[in-house]
Design an enzyme around this catalytic site. Structure first.
Site, PDB file in Angstrom:
ATOM      1  N   LYS A  90       0.942  -1.316   0.080  1.00 28.13           N
ATOM      2  CA  LYS A  90       0.072  -0.193  -0.056  1.00 28.13           C
ATOM      3  C   LYS A  90       0.666   1.264  -0.027  1.00 28.13           C
ATOM      4  CE  LYS A  90      -2.166  -0.852   3.884  1.00 28.13           C
ATOM      5  NZ  LYS A  90      -1.700  -2.389   4.420  1.00 28.13           N
ATOM      6  N   ARG A 127      -8.901   1.058   9.350  1.00 37.93           N
ATOM      7  CA  ARG A 127      -8.470  -0.263   9.874  1.00 37.93           C
ATOM      8  C   ARG A 127      -9.389  -1.369  10.799  1.00 37.93           C
ATOM      9  NH1 ARG A 127      -2.581   0.539   9.107  1.00 37.93           N
ATOM     10  NH2 ARG A 127      -1.373  -1.277   9.338  1.00 37.93           N
ATOM     11  N   ARG A 177      11.745  -5.670   4.313  1.00 41.25           N
ATOM     12  CA  ARG A 177      11.511  -4.300   4.380  1.00 41.25           C
ATOM     13  C   ARG A 177      12.536  -3.501   5.068  1.00 41.25           C
ATOM     14  NH1 ARG A 177       5.466  -1.758   4.943  1.00 41.25           N
ATOM     15  NH2 ARG A 177       5.784  -2.680   6.935  1.00 41.25           N
ATOM     16  N   ARG A 233      11.855  -1.501  10.636  1.00 45.20           N
ATOM     17  CA  ARG A 233      10.735  -1.164  11.688  1.00 45.20           C
ATOM     18  C   ARG A 233      10.592  -2.212  12.900  1.00 45.20           C
ATOM     19  NH1 ARG A 233       5.452   0.530   7.951  1.00 45.20           N
ATOM     20  NH2 ARG A 233       4.601  -0.878   9.721  1.00 45.20           N
ATOM     21  N   ARG A 271       0.395  -8.741  13.745  1.00 45.26           N
ATOM     22  CA  ARG A 271      -0.360  -8.039  12.727  1.00 45.26           C
ATOM     23  C   ARG A 271      -1.087  -8.486  11.736  1.00 45.26           C
ATOM     24  NH1 ARG A 271       4.648  -5.083  10.284  1.00 45.26           N
ATOM     25  NH2 ARG A 271       3.340  -3.806   9.074  1.00 45.26           N
TER      26      ARG A 271
HETATM   27  P1  AMP Z   1       1.512   0.747   8.748  1.00 44.42           P
HETATM   28  O1  AMP Z   1       2.761   1.680   8.519  1.00 44.42           O
HETATM   29  O2  AMP Z   1       0.235   1.318   8.015  1.00 44.42           O
HETATM   30  O3  AMP Z   1       1.794  -0.692   8.782  1.00 44.42           O
HETATM   31  O4  AMP Z   1       1.159   0.992  10.439  1.00 44.42           O
HETATM   32  C1  AMP Z   1       1.999   0.724  11.532  1.00 44.42           C
HETATM   33  C2  AMP Z   1       1.221   0.472  13.105  1.00 44.42           C
HETATM   34  O5  AMP Z   1       0.696   2.111  13.020  1.00 44.42           O
HETATM   35  C3  AMP Z   1       0.160  -0.336  12.914  1.00 44.42           C
HETATM   36  O6  AMP Z   1       0.703  -1.752  13.054  1.00 44.42           O
HETATM   37  C4  AMP Z   1      -0.424   0.206  14.117  1.00 44.42           C
HETATM   38  O7  AMP Z   1      -0.091  -0.042  15.377  1.00 44.42           O
HETATM   39  C5  AMP Z   1      -0.637   1.685  13.958  1.00 44.42           C
HETATM   40  N1  AMP Z   1      -1.582   2.145  13.011  1.00 44.42           N
HETATM   41  C6  AMP Z   1      -1.667   2.587  11.586  1.00 44.42           C
HETATM   42  N2  AMP Z   1      -2.795   2.990  11.281  1.00 44.42           N
HETATM   43  C7  AMP Z   1      -3.666   2.615  11.919  1.00 44.42           C
HETATM   44  C8  AMP Z   1      -5.166   2.608  12.346  1.00 44.42           C
HETATM   45  N3  AMP Z   1      -5.901   3.104  11.192  1.00 44.42           N
HETATM   46  N4  AMP Z   1      -5.620   2.042  13.180  1.00 44.42           N
HETATM   47  C9  AMP Z   1      -5.079   1.644  14.329  1.00 44.42           C
HETATM   48  N5  AMP Z   1      -3.431   1.671  14.121  1.00 44.42           N
HETATM   49  C10 AMP Z   1      -2.956   2.051  13.122  1.00 44.42           C
END
Ligand code: AMP
Length: 209
Positions: free
Chosen positions: A13, A88, A122, A155, A166
């Site tokens: 994404k 999410r 990554r 990360r 996740r």
């Molecule tokens: P991402 O970079 O989109 O994989 O997001 C990294 C982390 O940020 C996720 O694993 C969650 O801990 C938090 N996070 C990001 N977006 C959301 C969301 N919409 N709702 C809740 N937690 C989020």
């Protein structure tokens, strides 16, 4: 145009959003990036979400919704946006409808086996956030960002234990959004497997329709 990018962690994404916004001239709004910036800057929000993120869990809806509401009120978001990683959960999707209704939700379809390989390989630039992959999209010089020479890091949530959490969280809380947007007639599903340019091509075709 207002677009939501859906799909499991590691579906690509963020990578496709980076490429797509360049062409569409829209802001790329990634809640993950916003939370990571808060953690890096040690803000009160960052302190609240740091451990949740490192463990691979979801930040509570009310914090996430407030963050997105604030970001979507900024001037550059008036012309449209690509929302990456939000919503999410169903309550987040419902809240978004009350703020600004998306035109389409683009679901990047990628099998679990591929996702794990993508996440564990990554690497991310510590200063500009550009995403690389040790095999699929390596930087010119190992460990160094092509764009600004920043250090590439792994990360916390791309480590094995967090990846598992996740994916489970995605299945339980986020995957139901696919049906939710389908019922609204807003779902576009595209095959997310392949090189970024290939997936971008599929995305462009899908949104033209
Ligand atoms: P991402 O970079 O989109 O994989 O997001 C990294 C982390 O940020 C996720 O694993 C969650 O801990 C938090 N996070 C990001 N977006 C959301 C969301 N919409 N709702 C809740 N937690 C989020």
């Amino acid at each position: 145009m207002k677009l939501i990018f859906l799909g499991p962690p590691g579906a690509g994404k963020g990578t496709i959003a980076d490429l797509a916004v360049e062409k569409l001239g829209l802001p790329h709004i990634s809640t993950g990036d916003l939370f990571r910036a808060a953690v890096k800057n040690g803000t009160p929000l960052g302190l609240k979400v740091k451990d949740i993120m490192a463990a691979g869990g979801l930040v509570p809806d009310e914090l996430t919704i407030a963050l997105v509401k604030e970001r979507l009120a900024e001037k550059d978001a008036a012309k449209g946006w690509v929302l990456d990683g939000f919503p999410r959960t169903i309550p987040q999707a419902e809240a978004l409808e009350g703020i600004a209704s998306a035109d389409s939700a683009v679901n990047f379809d990628v099998a679990d086996g591929i996702v794990v390989g993508r996440l564990s390989g990554r690497r991310v630039c510590r200063s500009c956030g550009k995403i690389y992959h040790v095999k699929n999209m390596p930087p010119r010089k190992e460990g160094v960002c092509d764009v600004d020479g920043g250090e590439l890091y792994i990360r916390d949530d791309d480590k094995e234990a967090a990846i598992k959490v996740r994916l489970e969280t995605y299945r339980k809380q986020t995957a139901p959004l696919i049906d939710w947007y389908d019922k609204k007639g807003k779902l576009l599903t595209i095959d997310g497997v392949g090189a970024p340019a290939e997936v971008l091509g599929r995305f462009e075709k899908a949104i033209k329709k």
